[in-house]
Design a protein around this motif. Structure first.
Motif, PDB file in Angstrom:
ATOM      1  N   VAL A 136      21.785 -20.055  39.444  1.00  0.00           N
ATOM      2  CA  VAL A 136      22.679 -18.920  39.699  1.00  0.00           C
ATOM      3  C   VAL A 136      23.693 -18.776  38.568  1.00  0.00           C
ATOM      4  CG1 VAL A 136      24.495 -18.069  41.245  1.00  0.00           C
ATOM      5  CG2 VAL A 136      22.372 -18.974  42.195  1.00  0.00           C
ATOM      6  N   LYS A 137      24.311 -19.890  38.144  1.00  0.00           N
ATOM      7  CA  LYS A 137      25.328 -19.827  37.091  1.00  0.00           C
ATOM      8  C   LYS A 137      24.756 -19.300  35.784  1.00  0.00           C
ATOM      9  CE  LYS A 137      26.687 -24.080  37.690  1.00  0.00           C
ATOM     10  NZ  LYS A 137      27.361 -25.364  37.542  1.00  0.00           N
ATOM     11  N   GLU A 138      23.534 -19.668  35.456  1.00  0.00           N
ATOM     12  CA  GLU A 138      22.905 -19.208  34.215  1.00  0.00           C
ATOM     13  C   GLU A 138      22.648 -17.709  34.226  1.00  0.00           C
ATOM     14  OE1 GLU A 138      19.343 -21.467  33.669  1.00  0.00           O
ATOM     15  OE2 GLU A 138      20.429 -23.332  33.286  1.00  0.00           O
ATOM     16  N   ARG A 139      22.480 -17.150  35.390  1.00  0.00           N
ATOM     17  CA  ARG A 139      22.128 -15.740  35.485  1.00  0.00           C
ATOM     18  C   ARG A 139      23.317 -14.835  35.789  1.00  0.00           C
ATOM     19  NH1 ARG A 139      18.274 -18.950  35.592  1.00  0.00           N
ATOM     20  NH2 ARG A 139      16.152 -18.393  35.053  1.00  0.00           N
ATOM     21  N   LEU A 140      24.452 -15.419  36.100  1.00  0.00           N
ATOM     22  CA  LEU A 140      25.652 -14.616  36.326  1.00  0.00           C
ATOM     23  C   LEU A 140      26.229 -14.166  34.993  1.00  0.00           C
ATOM     24  CD1 LEU A 140      27.577 -16.668  39.042  1.00  0.00           C
ATOM     25  CD2 LEU A 140      26.521 -14.433  39.336  1.00  0.00           C
ATOM     26  N   PRO A 141      26.703 -12.930  34.941  1.00  0.00           N
ATOM     27  CA  PRO A 141      27.376 -12.506  33.709  1.00  0.00           C
ATOM     28  C   PRO A 141      28.702 -13.250  33.552  1.00  0.00           C
ATOM     29  CG  PRO A 141      27.447 -10.767  35.374  1.00  0.00           C
ATOM     30  CD  PRO A 141      26.633 -11.887  35.939  1.00  0.00           C
ATOM     31  N   GLU A 142      29.111 -13.411  32.302  1.00  0.00           N
ATOM     32  CA  GLU A 142      30.420 -14.011  32.059  1.00  0.00           C
ATOM     33  C   GLU A 142      31.468 -13.021  32.511  1.00  0.00           C
ATOM     34  OE1 GLU A 142      31.639 -16.944  31.170  1.00  0.00           O
ATOM     35  OE2 GLU A 142      29.610 -17.703  31.252  1.00  0.00           O
ATOM     36  N   PRO A 143      32.546 -13.429  33.075  1.00  0.00           N
ATOM     37  CA  PRO A 143      33.032 -14.797  33.240  1.00  0.00           C
ATOM     38  C   PRO A 143      32.688 -15.397  34.595  1.00  0.00           C
ATOM     39  CG  PRO A 143      34.790 -13.307  33.781  1.00  0.00           C
ATOM     40  CD  PRO A 143      33.588 -12.447  33.392  1.00  0.00           C
ATOM     41  N   TYR A 144      31.783 -14.774  35.365  1.00  0.00           N
ATOM     42  CA  TYR A 144      31.525 -15.226  36.731  1.00  0.00           C
ATOM     43  C   TYR A 144      30.922 -16.621  36.802  1.00  0.00           C
ATOM     44  CZ  TYR A 144      32.475 -10.338  37.549  1.00  0.00           C
ATOM     45  OH  TYR A 144      33.056  -9.109  37.559  1.00  0.00           O
ATOM     46  N   GLY A 145      30.067 -16.979  35.856  1.00  0.00           N
ATOM     47  CA  GLY A 145      29.489 -18.321  35.853  1.00  0.00           C
ATOM     48  C   GLY A 145      30.551 -19.390  35.707  1.00  0.00           C
ATOM     49  N   SER A 146      31.500 -19.176  34.796  1.00  0.00           N
ATOM     50  CA  SER A 146      32.558 -20.167  34.611  1.00  0.00           C
ATOM     51  C   SER A 146      33.523 -20.170  35.798  1.00  0.00           C
ATOM     52  CB  SER A 146      33.303 -19.936  33.297  1.00  0.00           C
ATOM     53  OG  SER A 146      33.867 -18.653  33.260  1.00  0.00           O
ATOM     54  N   GLN A 147      33.722 -19.007  36.434  1.00  0.00           N
ATOM     55  CA  GLN A 147      34.568 -18.967  37.628  1.00  0.00           C
ATOM     56  C   GLN A 147      33.919 -19.751  38.763  1.00  0.00           C
ATOM     57  OE1 GLN A 147      35.274 -14.821  38.400  1.00  0.00           O
ATOM     58  NE2 GLN A 147      36.975 -14.716  36.945  1.00  0.00           N
ATOM     59  N   LEU A 148      32.611 -19.664  38.880  1.00  0.00           N
ATOM     60  CA  LEU A 148      31.904 -20.433  39.899  1.00  0.00           C
ATOM     61  C   LEU A 148      32.077 -21.927  39.646  1.00  0.00           C
ATOM     62  CD1 LEU A 148      30.120 -20.571  42.381  1.00  0.00           C
ATOM     63  CD2 LEU A 148      28.127 -20.299  40.888  1.00  0.00           C
ATOM     64  N   ASP A 149      31.976 -22.334  38.385  1.00  0.00           N
ATOM     65  CA  ASP A 149      32.222 -23.738  38.042  1.00  0.00           C
ATOM     66  C   ASP A 149      33.611 -24.176  38.477  1.00  0.00           C
ATOM     67  OD1 ASP A 149      29.863 -24.707  36.922  1.00  0.00           O
ATOM     68  OD2 ASP A 149      30.357 -23.931  34.933  1.00  0.00           O
ATOM     69  N   SER A 150      34.616 -23.352  38.196  1.00  0.00           N
ATOM     70  CA  SER A 150      35.996 -23.687  38.558  1.00  0.00           C
ATOM     71  C   SER A 150      36.150 -23.837  40.066  1.00  0.00           C
ATOM     72  CB  SER A 150      36.964 -22.617  38.047  1.00  0.00           C
ATOM     73  OG  SER A 150      36.986 -22.597  36.654  1.00  0.00           O
ATOM     74  N   ILE A 151      35.523 -22.935  40.807  1.00  0.00           N
ATOM     75  CA  ILE A 151      35.604 -22.994  42.265  1.00  0.00           C
ATOM     76  C   ILE A 151      34.949 -24.267  42.784  1.00  0.00           C
ATOM     77  CG2 ILE A 151      34.765 -21.907  44.386  1.00  0.00           C
ATOM     78  CD1 ILE A 151      35.142 -19.201  42.816  1.00  0.00           C
ATOM     79  N   LEU A 152      33.799 -24.608  42.223  1.00  0.00           N
ATOM     80  CA  LEU A 152      33.098 -25.816  42.654  1.00  0.00           C
ATOM     81  C   LEU A 152      33.866 -27.081  42.307  1.00  0.00           C
ATOM     82  CD1 LEU A 152      29.462 -24.794  41.760  1.00  0.00           C
ATOM     83  CD2 LEU A 152      30.473 -24.948  44.041  1.00  0.00           C
ATOM     84  N   GLU A 153      34.758 -26.990  41.322  1.00  0.00           N
ATOM     85  CA  GLU A 153      35.600 -28.127  40.948  1.00  0.00           C
ATOM     86  C   GLU A 153      36.894 -28.149  41.751  1.00  0.00           C
ATOM     87  OE1 GLU A 153      36.016 -27.838  36.735  1.00  0.00           O
ATOM     88  OE2 GLU A 153      33.896 -28.218  36.394  1.00  0.00           O
ATOM     89  N   GLY A 154      37.075 -27.191  42.664  1.00  0.00           N
ATOM     90  CA  GLY A 154      38.222 -27.211  43.548  1.00  0.00           C
ATOM     91  C   GLY A 154      39.290 -26.186  43.258  1.00  0.00           C
TER      92      GLY A 154
END
Length: 79
Positions: free
Chosen positions: A42-60
């Motif tokens: 999912v992260k690879e296919r999301l346009p930026e900046p959504y992939g990095s936002q997903l990472d941030s959310i998953l990190e808390g």
């Protein structure tokens, strides 16, 4: 980073992994791998900046959740 939010995210991930394991009959290790692969997909296919936002959310860091939800809604025709 707020440790309590990170712990909450980890609890949610663990619960998801347990449910997948229970419902599919695969081990928790296999379920964890499936969840990680799905998130990477999912992260690879999301346009930026959504992939990095997903990472941030998953990190808390829940601060980007509203922006991510709004952006994803727009991707799926919601405004």
């Amino acid at each position: 980073m707020n440790l309590k939010r990170k712990e909450y995210t980890e609890v949610l991930m663990d619960e998801l992994i347990k449910q997948i394991s229970a419902k599919t009959g695969i081990s928790e290790a296999q379920a964890r791998q499936a969840v990680e692969m799905t998130l990477d997909f999912v992260k690879e296919r999301l346009p930026e900046p959504y992939g990095s936002q997903l990472d941030s959310i998953l990190e808390g860091d829940m601060g980007g959740l509203g922006n991510l939800a709004s952006g994803l809604g727009g991707m799926f025709g919601k405004k």
